[in-house]
Design an enzyme around this catalytic site. Structure first.
Site, mmCIF file in Angstrom:
data_model
loop_
_atom_site.group_PDB
_atom_site.id
_atom_site.type_symbol
_atom_site.label_atom_id
_atom_site.label_comp_id
_atom_site.label_asym_id
_atom_site.label_seq_id
_atom_site.Cartn_x
_atom_site.Cartn_y
_atom_site.Cartn_z
ATOM 1 N N SER A 272 0.836 -1.194 0.000
ATOM 2 C CA SER A 272 0.000 0.000 0.000
ATOM 3 C C SER A 272 0.875 1.250 0.000
ATOM 4 O O SER A 272 2.094 1.168 0.104
ATOM 5 C CB SER A 272 -0.929 0.006 1.214
ATOM 6 O OG SER A 272 -0.185 0.353 2.358
ATOM 7 N N LYS A 273 0.214 2.375 -0.101
ATOM 8 C CA LYS A 273 0.858 3.693 -0.132
ATOM 9 C C LYS A 273 1.908 3.874 0.962
ATOM 10 O O LYS A 273 2.934 4.497 0.747
ATOM 11 C CB LYS A 273 -0.227 4.731 0.109
ATOM 12 C CG LYS A 273 -0.683 5.716 -0.932
ATOM 13 C CD LYS A 273 -0.039 6.000 -2.153
ATOM 14 C CE LYS A 273 0.568 7.302 -2.492
ATOM 15 N NZ LYS A 273 1.484 7.142 -3.598
ATOM 16 N N ARG A 274 1.600 3.327 2.133
ATOM 17 C CA ARG A 274 2.524 3.596 3.239
ATOM 18 C C ARG A 274 3.891 2.907 3.041
ATOM 19 O O ARG A 274 4.837 3.183 3.761
ATOM 20 C CB ARG A 274 1.894 3.229 4.586
ATOM 21 C CG ARG A 274 1.859 1.793 4.893
ATOM 22 C CD ARG A 274 0.969 1.475 6.088
ATOM 23 N NE ARG A 274 0.532 0.111 5.971
ATOM 24 C CZ ARG A 274 1.289 -0.928 6.290
ATOM 25 N NH1 ARG A 274 2.486 -0.746 6.792
ATOM 26 N NH2 ARG A 274 0.834 -2.151 6.118
ATOM 27 N N GLY B 21 5.614 3.456 0.491
ATOM 28 C CA GLY B 21 6.345 4.330 -0.437
ATOM 29 C C GLY B 21 5.677 4.330 -1.793
ATOM 30 O O GLY B 21 4.482 4.087 -1.899
ATOM 31 N N GLU C 285 5.535 7.413 -10.193
ATOM 32 C CA GLU C 285 6.182 7.909 -8.982
ATOM 33 C C GLU C 285 7.628 7.388 -8.915
ATOM 34 O O GLU C 285 8.524 8.078 -8.448
ATOM 35 C CB GLU C 285 5.417 7.376 -7.774
ATOM 36 C CG GLU C 285 4.868 8.424 -6.838
ATOM 37 C CD GLU C 285 4.075 7.753 -5.735
ATOM 38 O OE1 GLU C 285 4.448 7.876 -4.572
ATOM 39 O OE2 GLU C 285 3.069 7.068 -6.074
#
Ligand code: GLU
Length: 482
Positions: free
Chosen positions: A249-251, A253, A259
């Site tokens: 997930s996003k957390r 990175g 990105e």
């Protein structure tokens, strides 16, 4: 028959690395077998699909170099075709209209839960259809005033077997599968149905996708059979996890491909990294694109989930930066400068900057940051570096350097090297004592490529002007009240 694979993202967000890995495996499998790779945008969920997300997918694929041979096809442009196949299933008795209201379905569910049964549609409208002559009922509205939905008549007995190239043989009991909705009351088709129509029409031979779709596969196979068509082969890829073993997930990175680009990774590094998420070839870690194509096989994909490893990605990135052709890397460096708002029109050629930076940069962001002084106007010295290297001792050093450099007959790495060494010898100083003030003078901070290369690239005029500025700065500092 030649191999045909497809990547079929839903454009509801960015191209994330799970999707990119799926795309890569589909692409590799098609390339390996000299087949065709199809791009299909599954945008039927109009509320969640956006043009930006479509563009992000196209950009991500292009940046990674995963070129498609057919498409992009858009499901929203194929609604007529889905309606045609829906009608075909209705008239063949493989589908039926269902008039159950939300209340009726809720009550059904509540009763099943109370009886400790798995909640599922009980097929009650099948009978209605049969009573109405088996042709699938009429388009008369439901009791709640909405149009009926269309459900697929899933076989109630027997098994559906998925012979998965990764998971092996997976058996599903048909009795466990619902009569799934293939068209909603507003007429829009649903995922499991559009996928089958498309995979069929596009003659896809191998469906390679994330294993979150495994439970959909028996439903899709049953629809294929109802259409009298041969289902494709399936390969379901294991999940990608974060370094801590939790769902990615996003957390953890960066998750979107672009990105990674922003963070300074090269497409080759990301591809190499992605190919190893679930696939291996002995203990080899570095694969060029050509090697991947030559060696990849879907049957070598392993079943267990793989965790991302940011260190390994960084290591691969450094490897590819080092190995890259400077002319190729120049374009990527130019892209990063543009993002930083730095104009590279005046200054050394980007490929030359790459040549002297590529041995040490771990990312393209680092390379751009450490090279901005080649192009940017002076905006102050790095404070610590100036305090340390542009102190009182620097004045004679910089003056001697200025003279030596100004007097050079030619301006190239060898000549500059000789001049700087000559000054160190004449002043009986270690090379560092000469090179560091010079570096801070020309690069405004403590980091630059080897000083001779740096100066050679900056050119004589800029070098001398920057030395003069450092000398002025010294004067200003020395008269400043203490
Ligand atoms: N559109 C689906 C998704 O993005 C994939 C469908 C498929 O590969 O069958 O999850």
């Amino acid at each position: 028959m030649s191999i045909r694979t497809r990547f079929a993202p839903s454009p509801t967000g960015f191209l994330h690395i799970g999707g990119a890995r799926t795309a890569l495996f589909c692409w590799l499998y098609a390339r390996r077998h000299l087949g065709r790779f199809i791009l299909r945008i599954e945008d039927t969920d109009r509320a969640r699909s956006t043009d930006d997300a479509v563009q992000a997918i196209l950009d991500g694929m292009a940046w990674l170099g995963l070129d498609h041979d057919e498409g992009p096809f858009y499901q929203t442009q194929r609604f007529e075709r889905y309606a045609e196949v829906r009608d075909q299933l209705l008239s063949a008795g493989h589908a039926y209209r269902c008039y159950c209201t939300k209340e009726a379905l809720d009550a059904m569910r509540a009763e099943q839960m109370a009886n400790k049964q798995k909640p599922r549609y009980d097929g009650r409208c099948r009978k209605l259809t049969e009573a109405a002559g088996g042709a699938g009922g009429s388009d008369a509205p439901r009791r709640d005033g909405t149009a009926p939905v269309v459900r697929f008549k899933t076989p109630t007995t027997g098994q559906t077997i998925v012979d998965d190239a990764v998971r092996g043989r997976v058996v599903f009991e048909n009795a466990e599968l619902d009569d799934l909705i293939i068209a909603r009351s507003d007429g829009t088709p649903t995922y499991n149905f559009t996928v089958v129509v498309d995979d069929h029409d596009m003659q896809v031979t191998d469906v390679i996708r994330g294993d979150d779709h495994l439970n959909n596969t028996p439903r899709q196979i049953n629809i294929f059979k109802a259409l009298g068509a041969e289902p494709p082969r399936y390969a379901h890829l294991p999940m990608i996890l974060g370094p801590d073993g939790a769902k990615l997930s996003k957390r953890h990175g960066a998750v979107s491909v672009m990105e990674y680009r922003n963070d300074g990774f090269l497409p080759e590094a990301l591809l190499n990294y992605l190919v190893r998420l679930g696939w291996s070839h002995g203990d080899q870690e570095v694969f060029s694109r050509e090697e991947m194509v030559a060696l990849f096989d879907i049957s070598d994909v392993n079943q267990s989930a793989s965790a991302i490893n940011p260190e390994k990605l960084l290591w691969l990135n450094q490897h590819y930066i080092k190995a890259a052709d400077p002319d190729d890397l120049a374009a990527e460096l130019g892209w990063h400068f543009e993002r930083l708002g730095i104009d590279v029109a005046d200054g050394p050629a980007l490929a030359d900057v790459v040549r002297c930076q590529q041995a040490r940069a771990k990312t393209m962001v680092e390379m751009a940051e450490n090279s901005r002084f080649f192009y940017e106007a002076f905006a102050g010295y790095d404070e610590k570096a100036a305090a340390k290297h542009l102190g009182a001792d620097a004045t004679p050093v910089l003056m001697r350097l200025r003279d030596a450099l100004e007097g050079l007959a030619t301006w190239d790495v060898t000549a500059v090297h000789g001049a700087v060494n000559g000054v160190a010898e004449a002043l009986e100083l270690k090379l560092g004592k000469v090179a560091q003030p010079l570096r801070v003078a020309v690069a405004f901070g403590p980091v630059s490529p080897p000083i001779d290369q740096t100066l050679a690239l900056l050119g004589r005029e800029t070098t001398l002007a920057r030395i003069d500025r450092a000398l002025e700065y010294r004067d200003a500092e020395s008269v400043a009240p203490t």
